[in-house]
Design an enzyme around this catalytic site. Structure first.
Site, short mmCIF file in Angstrom:
data_model
loop_
_atom_site.label_atom_id
_atom_site.label_comp_id
_atom_site.label_asym_id
_atom_site.label_seq_id
_atom_site.Cartn_x
_atom_site.Cartn_y
_atom_site.Cartn_z
N CYS A 16 19.84 13.64 38.87
CA CYS A 16 18.91 14.77 38.68
C CYS A 16 18.18 14.47 37.94
O CYS A 16 16.72 15.80 37.63
CB CYS A 16 20.23 16.19 37.44
N ALA A 47 0.22 24.60 36.21
CA ALA A 47 1.84 23.11 36.74
C ALA A 47 1.05 23.25 37.93
O ALA A 47 1.88 23.15 38.87
CB ALA A 47 2.74 24.54 36.62
N ASP A 66 5.18 9.99 36.79
CA ASP A 66 6.68 10.14 37.05
C ASP A 66 7.99 9.04 36.73
O ASP A 66 7.49 8.27 37.27
CB ASP A 66 7.02 11.27 38.89
N ASP A 89 3.16 13.41 44.31
CA ASP A 89 2.68 13.83 43.85
C ASP A 89 1.01 13.62 44.36
O ASP A 89 0.43 14.61 43.64
CB ASP A 89 2.35 14.02 41.87
N GLY A 137 1.71 -2.29 33.46
CA GLY A 137 2.84 -1.66 33.15
C GLY A 137 3.18 -1.63 32.17
O GLY A 137 2.50 -2.36 31.49
N HIS A 138 3.89 -1.36 31.14
CA HIS A 138 4.43 -0.45 30.29
C HIS A 138 6.16 -1.33 29.97
O HIS A 138 6.74 -0.04 30.48
CB HIS A 138 3.99 0.37 29.22
N ASP A 225 4.59 19.40 45.97
CA ASP A 225 5.89 19.14 46.18
C ASP A 225 7.15 19.79 45.66
O ASP A 225 6.95 20.15 44.26
CB ASP A 225 5.28 17.68 46.30
#
Length: 345
Positions: A16, A47, A66, A89, A137-138, A225
């Protein structure tokens, strides 16, 4: 053995997206202000899918992030889906993705590092297809697997697609079927067939790149989207602060097989209930829908399709171009200046 452990067992929210509900986000952001930046085109005040910042007269930076827990048990597939979802996005704003950094939460005491390697390989596969460079990255230790990307894109400032700028006389085109949350839930309950699960996974892995490329060749009034807030949740955002209303024609919405049946069986993601709680009151005609469709239309999607408002006279040519790319898009509604907000029928 690596193949004896299921990724989804490490997440209470598997399938989800574990996304906060729109009501909580509204409360968190309400009253939050920042200085007026003259080059800021889009921020959190509406938004939108991404933030947009003008760098020059011809280049704007588009930014999004995301990440979420696993939606399937195969780590490569999960990585590919997470990357496709984050890239989406950028495509929804009409932009071109150029760079990305990864965000990783990983239970290293429980899972072998080979899982993370496979997740990264799946993500890299999507990034290479999109022409997006992974630049860093992290990572943090966590009791649950979570993965995603922060993505940067570029676009001409005058070509940014916003989500609430549709016009009277537009039609609404959706580029992927709806219902992956329900299919994922049914798959975890060992009820969905292998074929049904395969169709959902393939859809989630598919980039919105080609759909965005087609739309870029035609006039588009607005675009978003369809992800965690479901079809109607994101359509509500498109109707927000817009003097022109719109109608979603329920029988024209493409669905994955058996999703209404799964909704009737109660195989409903938790996010659907949250979406309904905070957004259904803004949808005229919602109470008259069949019970199953009330859940299907608010089913939280992962890496869902683009929802674009286009002039009616362009719709046939756009659909033909999408079909040529193998995208089974559909016209699912229309705008109407005599209405306010969003309606279903």
């Amino acid at each position: 053995m690596v193949d004896e452990i299921k990724l989804t067992q490490f997440s209470r929210f598997a399938g989800c997206g574990a996304k906060l509900g729109p009501g909580l986000l509204d409360k968190a952001l309400c009253g939050l202000t920042q200085p007026k930046y003259p080059n800021l085109i889009s921020d959190f005040s509406h938004a939108e899918d991404c933030g947009v910042y003008r760098l020059t007269d011809t280049i704007a930076l588009v930014q999004t992030i995301d990440f979420f827990p696993p939606v399937c048990d195969d780590p490569w597939t999960f990585g590919r889906i997470a990357a496709a979802n984050a890239l989406s996005d950028i495509y929804a704003m009409g932009a071109t993705p150029v760079s990305a950094v990864s965000v990783v939460c990983f239970p290293e005491e429980i899972l072998d590092i080979s899982y993370l390697r496979k997740i990264m390989e799946g993500a890299m596969d999507a990034l290479v297809e999109s022409g997006t460079a992974l630049v860093g990255g992290h990572s943090v230790r966590d009791s649950e697997v979570k993965f995603g990307l922060s993505v940067n894109g570029t676009i001409h400032p005058d070509r940014v697609l916003q989500n609430n700028t549709w016009h009277d006389g537009d039609v609404l085109i959706l580029t992927k079927p709806v219902g992956v949350g329900l299919v994922n839930t049914a798959a975890r309950a060992a009820i969905a067939s292998d074929e049904e699960e395969r169709l959902a996974l393939e859809s989630m892995m598919r980039l919105n790149k080609h759909a965005a490329e087609v739309l870029s060749q035609f006039p588009v009034s607005a675009c978003t989207d369809v992800t965690g807030f479901g079809l109607l949740g994101h359509a509500c955002e498109m109707a927000s602060d817009n003097p022109v209303g719109a109608v979603i024609e329920v029988d024209k919405v493409p669905l994955f097989p058996k999703v209404a049946e799964y909704a009737d069986m109660g195989l409903i993601p938790a996010g659907a209930y949250t979406n309904i709680e905070f957004r259904s009151r803004f949808v005229d005609g919602y109470a008259q829908l069949e019970d199953a469709m009330r859940y299907v239309l608010f089913d939280p999607q992962t890496s869902g399709g683009l929802l674009a408002a286009v002039p009616r006279e362009s719709a046939s040519a756009i659909l033909a171009a999408l079909y040529k790319k193998g995208i089974e898009a559909a016209v699912i509604g229309y705008t109407d200046k005599t209405r306010k907000g969003l309606s279903v029928r």
